[in-house]
Design an enzyme around this catalytic site. Structure first.
Site, PDB file in Angstrom:
ATOM      1  N   HIS A 157       0.814  -1.227   0.000  1.00 30.27           N
ATOM      2  CA  HIS A 157       0.000   0.000   0.000  1.00 30.27           C
ATOM      3  C   HIS A 157       0.841   1.268   0.000  1.00 30.27           C
ATOM      4  CE1 HIS A 157      -4.076  -1.777   0.756  1.00 30.27           C
ATOM      5  NE2 HIS A 157      -3.294  -2.818   0.992  1.00 30.27           N
ATOM      6  N   ASP A 365       3.299   9.365  -0.718  1.00 29.57           N
ATOM      7  CA  ASP A 365       2.105   8.618  -0.343  1.00 29.57           C
ATOM      8  C   ASP A 365       1.889   7.518  -1.371  1.00 29.57           C
ATOM      9  OD1 ASP A 365      -0.193   8.047   1.110  1.00 29.57           O
ATOM     10  OD2 ASP A 365      -0.804  10.142   1.216  1.00 29.57           O
TER      11      ASP A 365
END
Ligand code: GDG
Length: 467
Positions: A157, A365
């Site tokens: 992720h 991110d």
């Protein structure tokens, strides 16, 4: 395929009362498992004096949550230690914050082994296992050692960083080699996949056999980019809920004659909060005529409080937000609201809906789901503008946002000004393209693409010898 077994560090099946846990992975997995009568395996969130491997199971809405308790020392060395003090900072390009400690490394291996030993007896012959995130990279290796031959996929992720960063990790070779025990490894973007390939080419004497298939350590591995999305339909439904509407009305009333700028993030140094605050401060300094026309609201629920770097950044943000308000407030007006409270998802939907600007500026991110939630919550006739960091994985799909360099206060301030004065036709045009992709590339599309690739994989499960 028999069942889908999802494995992640924490297990958070939807409680149905709106009090969901904060965090992108939990949001996504809860949504992804909705249509499967699957199993979600992981840590219970509780600690016990001595590890027993006892399983707690609970079935909610067709999903069986199977959890196991860990010891306090596991929490220190595996979760707070190797996962959040070593891998998280390093993979977010903060090598300066990364702690390298052999005890963490040992704890990480021990917990992955404990997870494997507890999970292996649950695995049926045709089950497919899908492991999530940096806490559990070596899980397939431990499962294979126990004789599990099922298909096992892994999804990362967070970013896979550049080769030169990965090699900072003592025992990086062992970590990457263990990834070859998976059948498929998925990344958020093609850029992270390429960085992984580069590592394998340079450090494992590997090669790209064909697009999406790597050879390394004498074995084959399928890799791919699977950008994660949100449950767009559910978010749209939530936006129309009475709580969302109440919150939207509340925020609209609080910003009469003013534009709301909103940020929503776990309080984490990777999210660029300090830089964002400085960007807003720069905007106020440069635009005296617009000052009284805006209110910035930053929601930042605290997370990982046991880790020092998180305590430190919290202190710095308190100081910075205080400084901005002290400098620019008036008797009847203050430019900035900074809250560490955790809101319900339907309330967040209402807040996003009332905002003229969504300010999403992480320094790094993996993807960033807040950017997608903001877009999903907008009024099609009068949508707000998304300002997005070019270093979020989401920037790849969201080119119609105002893309900024989050490290530059000038860049952030310029984008804020542009968003505030942007005319409605341009806002609608940009939003429409963004919304189409948020709807199309949603969490179901992500899950289906990954599971289809995992179950259709062409690499033999246990390649004997690759020449
Ligand atoms: C990781 C990766 C990747 C935030 N405040 C509240 C709240 N949230 C929710 C948001 C959003 C989620 O938390 C945050 O998701 P992100 O994707 O922005 O970030 P991470 O938590 O770092 O997630 C990330 C993600 O995994 C999925 O792969 O996108 O790159 O770092 O859903 O709305 N939720 C509630 N109250 C809050 O105050 N209920």
């Amino acid at each position: 395929m028999n069942r889908l077994i999802v494995v992640s560090n924490r297990v958070n099946p939807p409680s149905g009362d709106g009090e969901e846990t904060v965090g992108g992975l939990a949001m996504a997995l809860a949504a992804a498992l909705k249509e499967y009568s699957g199993v979600w395996f992981g840590w219970s969130g509780r600690t016990v004096p001595k590890f027993t491997g006892e399983l707690h199971t609970e079935t909610v809405g067709g999903v069986t949550a199977a959890t196991v308790d860990l010891e306090e020392v596991d929490l220190d060395e595996y979760y707070n230690g190797y996962a959040n003090k070593t891998l998280w900072p390093l993979f977010h390009y903060r090598a300066d914050l990364a702690a390298f400690d052999r005890a963490f490394d040992k704890g990480y291996t021990r917990v992955n082994r404990r997870f494997a030993e507890t999970l292996a007896p649950l695995v049926g012959r045709d089950d497919v296992i899908w492991v999530h995130d940096y806490h559990l990279i070596p899980l397939a290796k431990e499962l294979r050692a126990l004789g599990v031959t099922n298909r096992i996929g892994f999804f990362l992720h967070i970013p896979w960083p550049a080769h030169q960063l990965v090699v900072n990790l003592p025992r990086h070779r062992q970590l990457v080699e263990s990834m070859f025990d998976y059948d498929l490894v998925g990344f958020q973007t093609a850029e992270y996949q390429q960085a992984f390939e580069e590592y394998v080419l340079n450090e494992a004497d590997g090669q790209v056999v064909r697009p999406g298939c790597l050879k390394g350590y004498g074995r084959l591995l399928e890799v791919g980019a699977y950008p994660i999305g949100i449950d767009a339909a559910d978010f749209a439904r939530m936006t129309r809920s009475s709580r969302a509407r109440r919150m939207r009305d509340l925020m609209t009333a609080a910003t009469v004659f003013r534009h709301l700028i909103v940020g929503v993030d776990r309080l984490d140094y990777s999210k660029g909060l300090e830089e964002r605050f400085l960007g807003f401060e720069h905007f106020l300094a440069q635009n005296p005529d617009l000052r009284r026309e805006v209110l910035m609201l930053q929601i930042a629920p605290v997370s990982r409080e046991a880790v020092e770097a998180y305590q430190e950044i919290r202190g710095r943000l308190d100081t910075l937000s205080g400084r901005i308000n002290a400098e620019y407030s008036d008797v009847d007006w203050a430019p900035f609201r900074y809250v560490n409270k955790n809101y319900r998802r339907d309330e967040l939907a209402g807040i996003y809906g009332a905002a003229r600007v969504g300010l999403v500026t992480p320094l790094r991110d993996g993807m960033n789901l807040v950017a997608k939630e903001f877009v999903a919550a907008q009024n099609p006739e009068d949508p707000g503008v998304l300002i997005l960091s070019r270093f979020a994985g989401a920037a790849r799909q969201m080119q119609d946002a105002l893309l900024v360099n989050p490290n530059s206060p000038e860049d952030v301030a310029d984008a804020l000004k542009r968003a505030i004065v942007m005319e409605r036709p341009e806002r609608i045009r940009r939003w429409r393209t963004l919304f189409d992709s948020v709807q199309r590339e949603d969490v179901t599309a992500w899950r289906d693409a990954f599971v289809a690739a995992l179950t259709a994989r062409t690499v033999p499960l246990k390649p004997a010898l690759v020449v």
